[in-house]
Design an enzyme around this catalytic site. Structure first.
Site: not given
Length: 307
Positions: A288, A130, A167-169, A164, A13, A161
């Site tokens: 973001n 962000c 979320r992983a970071n 993955p 994205n 928004s």
């Protein structure tokens, strides 16, 4: 001036939105290549349909192509872990620079309206996060009027928004943003929090900035914040104050305890922000992601103008 050829690593994205922004809005950048690792990636397929060079063999795949020699700026929209690998390739070529949109923070932090002039010559610059791009300009705006002892930011984004990679970071997000609040924003001590809001329909990005500073003229702080908001709006039109700047006195006889600093008193400033995306590729609620791609493109444009 001829445009500078660029490549984007990461056709997700963020990478796709950045590609579209460069095509539509960049004054100095020429989109050239999209790099991924999944041959079935929608982002790679889209870039190929638009006529750009693509590879699913990572940056090493692009390095083997003849077009590599003409590419001068690489945007990394992958992950903190992958950035270490990508920088190891780019670092070998003195004529190339990398703009890091991951929380890897190998290079110095760069917030365009705050410290571009002192950081843009470095070959690897980091766009923080962000939340950092949205809030650190405000911490810096307060700090240029009154020394900031403590800066805390809370970034609330739509759960939809947060892909993955985000979320992983999460841990890297909080650690990187906290460091940048101090190193770029100027706070003696920083703290960052992120909230993934599951509301339906999805809500736009909202950020809250708290600072505790030395006492100073409130109107001067308010004017400094407004001036900084207008600077950010030049490349993120959907960036705005959600409410008027708020102030509270922390009296000397009722100080607050800040871990690592001890007891502090002064002026508490609260700034509430809202970031609505431009809707180029991502939905408008994904402010973001929009502020990251917008800040990265603005940085790339400015760097290209110096090359």
């Amino acid at each position: 001036m001829s445009k500078i050829k660029v490549a984007i690593i990461g056709p997700g994205n963020i990478g796709t939105d950045l590609m579209i922004k460069i095509i539509r809005n960049s004054a100095n950048l020429e989109m050239t290549a999209m790099v991924g690792i999944d041959p079935k990636s929608d982002g790679l397929a889209r870039a190929k349909r638009m006529g750009f060079i693509t590879t699913a063999k990572g940056l090493a795949g692009l390095e083997e192509m003849p077009e590599w020699k003409d590419i001068k700026i690489i945007f990394d929209a992958t992950s903190a872990k992958a950035h270490h690998y990508n920088w190891a390739i780019v670092e070998k070529y003195p004529d190339k620079r990398i703009i890091d949109l991951t929380p890897a923070a190998i290079g110095p932090f760069l917030i365009p309206p705050v410290n571009f002039d002192t950081s843009h010559q470095v070959r690897n610059v980091n766009m923080v996060t962000c939340g950092g791009q949205a809030t650190i300009p405000i911490v810096a705006a307060v700090n240029r009027i009154a020394k900031v002892h403590y800066g805390e930011i809370v970034a609330s984004i739509a759960s939809k928004s947060a892909g993955p990679g985000t979320r992983a970071n999460i841990d890297e997000f909080t650690e990187t943003t906290t460091r940048a609040i101090e190193e770029v924003g100027g706070a003696d001590k920083g703290k960052a929090l992120i909230i993934l809001n599951p509301a339906e329909p999805p809500v736009v990005m909202r950020d809250t900035v708290f600072t505790l500073s030395e006492n100073a003229d409130r109107e001067a702080i308010r004017a400094s914040v407004q001036e900084m908001v207008e600077e950010v709006q030049k490349y993120v039109p959907g960036y705005s104050l959600h409410q008027e700047v708020q102030f509270d006195d922390i009296p000397e006889d009722k100080p607050v305890f800040i871990e690592g600093l001890g007891l502090r008193h002064g002026l508490k400033t609260t700034v509430l922000l809202q970031i609505t995306g431009a809707g180029h590729y991502l939905p408008e609620y994904a402010g973001n992601l929009d502020i990251m791609t917008s800040a990265a493109m603005s940085t790339g444009d400015k760097i290209a103008a110096t090359m």
